[in-house]
Design a protein around this motif. Structure first.
Motif, PDB file in Angstrom:
ATOM      1  N   ASN A 252       0.772  -1.346   0.022  1.00 15.87           N
ATOM      2  CA  ASN A 252       0.032   0.036  -0.005  1.00 15.87           C
ATOM      3  C   ASN A 252       0.982   1.338   0.118  1.00 15.87           C
ATOM      4  OD1 ASN A 252      -2.567  -1.208  -0.078  1.00 15.87           O
ATOM      5  ND2 ASN A 252      -2.835  -1.184   2.019  1.00 15.87           N
ATOM      6  N   ASP A 253       1.938   1.210   0.710  1.00 19.89           N
ATOM      7  CA  ASP A 253       2.859   2.570   0.791  1.00 19.89           C
ATOM      8  C   ASP A 253       3.553   2.510  -0.614  1.00 19.89           C
ATOM      9  OD1 ASP A 253       2.596   3.059   3.677  1.00 19.89           O
ATOM     10  OD2 ASP A 253       4.232   1.976   4.228  1.00 19.89           O
ATOM     11  N   TYR A 254       3.810   1.425  -1.254  1.00 18.46           N
ATOM     12  CA  TYR A 254       4.266   1.606  -2.597  1.00 18.46           C
ATOM     13  C   TYR A 254       3.386   2.188  -3.536  1.00 18.46           C
ATOM     14  CZ  TYR A 254       6.456   0.515  -7.138  1.00 18.46           C
ATOM     15  OH  TYR A 254       6.694   0.281  -8.296  1.00 18.46           O
ATOM     16  N   VAL A 255       2.224   1.615  -3.693  1.00 16.23           N
ATOM     17  CA  VAL A 255       1.229   1.990  -4.414  1.00 16.23           C
ATOM     18  C   VAL A 255       0.827   3.745  -4.311  1.00 16.23           C
ATOM     19  CG1 VAL A 255      -1.332   1.867  -5.117  1.00 16.23           C
ATOM     20  CG2 VAL A 255       0.174  -0.117  -4.857  1.00 16.23           C
ATOM     21  N   LYS A 256       0.783   3.961  -2.754  1.00 22.05           N
ATOM     22  CA  LYS A 256       0.392   5.425  -2.368  1.00 22.05           C
ATOM     23  C   LYS A 256       1.729   6.336  -3.132  1.00 22.05           C
ATOM     24  CE  LYS A 256      -0.646   8.467   1.212  1.00 22.05           C
ATOM     25  NZ  LYS A 256      -0.948   8.739   2.787  1.00 22.05           N
ATOM     26  N   LEU A 257       2.758   5.829  -2.890  1.00 15.80           N
ATOM     27  CA  LEU A 257       4.052   6.597  -3.602  1.00 15.80           C
ATOM     28  C   LEU A 257       3.955   6.901  -4.709  1.00 15.80           C
ATOM     29  CD1 LEU A 257       6.805   8.114  -2.600  1.00 15.80           C
ATOM     30  CD2 LEU A 257       7.782   5.915  -2.842  1.00 15.80           C
ATOM     31  N   MET A 258       3.749   5.602  -5.713  1.00 20.51           N
ATOM     32  CA  MET A 258       3.745   5.798  -6.952  1.00 20.51           C
ATOM     33  C   MET A 258       2.593   6.507  -7.673  1.00 20.51           C
ATOM     34  SD  MET A 258       6.530   3.978  -7.880  1.00 20.51           S
ATOM     35  CE  MET A 258       7.041   4.845  -6.503  1.00 20.51           C
ATOM     36  N   VAL A 259       1.539   6.560  -7.100  1.00 27.33           N
ATOM     37  CA  VAL A 259       0.322   7.502  -7.509  1.00 27.33           C
ATOM     38  C   VAL A 259       0.569   8.694  -7.244  1.00 27.33           C
ATOM     39  CG1 VAL A 259      -2.029   7.909  -7.038  1.00 27.33           C
ATOM     40  CG2 VAL A 259      -1.359   5.432  -7.224  1.00 27.33           C
TER      41      VAL A 259
END
Length: 295
Positions: A252-259
């Protein structure tokens, strides 16, 4: 180098040309400014101020991108002071030793090269820091200072700003290396110490470091929270910066960062494709992770 000699004393000019040719330079000799070819860019111009009724300021302006060194028979406002104010770099008294003239030529050549390299580096720093906005970061100016961050690049920018403000060179020291203690002890407060990788140290090493830097002009970067740091501390967190540390990010942290990082660059269709999820899943992730969509 391409060197122009403007000199009405033919014997002296021939002597200068001969020595410069021996040193591997290209030379053009002119008895006056009217004989100077316009098709050549000169790195250095040796200009005699012994020629009567000559407008030296006009010649210096013409060669404003060259290193102009005056060849003078006597010192006066007309032969030295005014031409230097107009842009000439230096002068040498006749008669002179050729080695001294060459020393001046090479000195100003090195100075110009260093200025060009310095400007190139500053342009590069402006380029790599251009997207980092720290205007809302309240960074205290008292040193030593530790900055907790999610991106070392932010602290890199702050380090250079400190360097300019204090007019001090930066000494870069990684605390992940074995010799950091000797490098800090060797510092005489004539440099800004910029210490990275603070978060990699054990507590005992942190205590030793904190004792060493008490009186130092020191900026420290940590990619983790540091609750026991005894001096000034601040936090610079950028949600749109890629996290670089030793921790494994959650999905989730990775997805949030990429978005957050790339939603301004890609439309949702392409962004969801790059993330390997559907547009509906991307919408659900935004809602779940409280990600505000940029318009």
């Amino acid at each position: 180098m391409n060197i122009l000699i403007i000199e009405n004393e033919v014997y002296l000019a021939q002597k200068v040309v001969s020595r410069l040719l021996d040193d591997g330079h290209s030379c053009v000799y002119a008895e006056g400014p009217n004989a100077v070819p316009d098709s050549i860019d000169f790195d250095t111009v040796l200009l005699s101020t012994s020629m009567p009724s000559l407008n030296y300021n006009e010649i210096i302006k013409k060669f404003e991108h060259s290193i102009v060194i005056l060849l003078v028979s006597y010192i006066s406002d007309e032969t030295v002071t005014d031409p230097i104010k107009a842009g000439a770099k230096d002068y040498i008294m006749k008669p002179f030793i050729m080695d001294e003239l060459l020393r001046k030529i090479y000195h100003f050549k090195d100075c110009r090269q260093l200025k060009q390299e310095l400007q190139t580096m500053r342009n590069y720093l402006d380029f790599i820091f251009r997207d980092i906005d720290l205007s809302e970061s309240n960074v205290v100016v008292e040193l030593p200072l530790l900055i907790e961050t999610n991106s070392q690049k932010c602290v890199d920018k702050i380090a250079f700003e400190f360097s300019y403000k204090l007019n001090l060179p930066i000494k870069f020291i990684s605390l992940a290396k074995d010799n950091w203690q000797k490098e800090i002890q060797a510092n005489k407060n004539k440099e800004l110490l910029y210490l990275t990788d603070y978060h990699t140290l054990k507590k005992s090493s942190k205590d030793n470091l904190n004792a060493l830097i008490e009186t130092k002009k020191c900026l420290i970067c940590s990619l983790e929270s540091e609750n026991e740091f005894p001096y000034n501390k601040t936090r610079v967190k950028k949600t749109d910066m890629v996290v670089i540390n030793d921790n494994i990010m959650t999905i989730n942290d990775y997805v949030k960062l990429m978005v957050v990082s790339f939603q301004g660059k890609y439309p949702d269709t392409e962004l969801s494709k790059k993330l390997g999820i559907s547009r509906k899943s991307l919408w659900e992730k935004r809602k779940k992770l409280n990600i505000e969509k940029k318009k």
